[in-house]
Design an enzyme around this catalytic site. Sequence first.
Site, short mmCIF file in Angstrom:
data_model
loop_
_atom_site.label_atom_id
_atom_site.label_comp_id
_atom_site.label_asym_id
_atom_site.label_seq_id
_atom_site.Cartn_x
_atom_site.Cartn_y
_atom_site.Cartn_z
N THR A 93 0.84 -1.19 0.00
CA THR A 93 0.00 0.00 0.00
C THR A 93 0.88 1.24 0.00
O THR A 93 2.10 1.16 0.14
CB THR A 93 -0.97 0.02 1.18
OG1 THR A 93 -1.99 1.00 0.95
CG2 THR A 93 -0.26 0.33 2.49
N ALA A 176 -5.32 3.59 6.79
CA ALA A 176 -4.89 4.74 5.99
C ALA A 176 -6.09 5.21 5.17
O ALA A 176 -6.51 4.55 4.22
CB ALA A 176 -3.74 4.34 5.08
N CYS A 192 -3.01 -3.20 -2.20
CA CYS A 192 -3.47 -4.30 -1.35
C CYS A 192 -3.52 -5.63 -2.10
O CYS A 192 -4.20 -6.56 -1.66
CB CYS A 192 -4.81 -3.98 -0.71
SG CYS A 192 -4.80 -2.45 0.25
#
EC number: 2.3.1.181
Length: 256
Positions: A93, A176, A192
């Site tokens: 990420t 996040a 991801c």
Amino acid sequence: MSSSAQNEIVACHLGRVSYERARALQERVQERLIAAKRAEPPEPEPHVLLLLEHPPVYTLGKSGDAANLLVSEERLEEVGATFHRIGRGGDVTFHGPGQLVGYPLFDLDRFFTDLGRYLRTLEEAIIRTCADYGVTGTRVDGRTGVWVGPDDRGPERKICAMGVRCSRWVTMHGFALNVTTDLDYFDHIVPCGIDDRGVTSLAAETDAPGTVDDVCGPVTEHFGALFDAEVTTRHGDDARSFLRGLTGERVEAPGR
């Protein structure tokens, strides 16, 4: 045992902090919480919620696939980003300016010892925060995080990534939330590890997304409600002083 510490969360609004410094802070707070619960009798420390922004950085979780980083580490340096392999769950990420990163350092023995429930609670805090800005966040079966859509703007897209690690039921890492993030940074990765869905931000979904500092307020409020905890909020130099006293780690103010 102090009942106030038992259910107290200290939310530290820190502004911009390097990934390395934030990781060291997490490790020190986690160690302190573990040591406190091992004491005889236990002497619970307050739970800590770090809320901050990072300079551009890509992280790869322990179960992640390096192939989901689509460019070389040298290329990342050219665009002003760094790269770290870390111990959280999840894949690759991005963290950077315009993104609210939250690191809950919580002793789940004092809430509930169920990691799945913990992740769903983090998701709920973000879903409620999105709703505060007129954005409908949702869950997707089999996928962690918070999503938007499908709707007339397009298919499902991730607005908040999550990845956690737990030791003796004390958590680290976290979430996040894209607020005003430059989404072009995600072009360098398969976010991801999911290649059939995109990413979004509050700014992409609403005309009034607020700033990262603005969004800290509702996130903190929802954490307090969902964890049934008393929240003390510390900002800027006050937060940095608190953390230095707690951990011995120095946190530089943004721009210093």
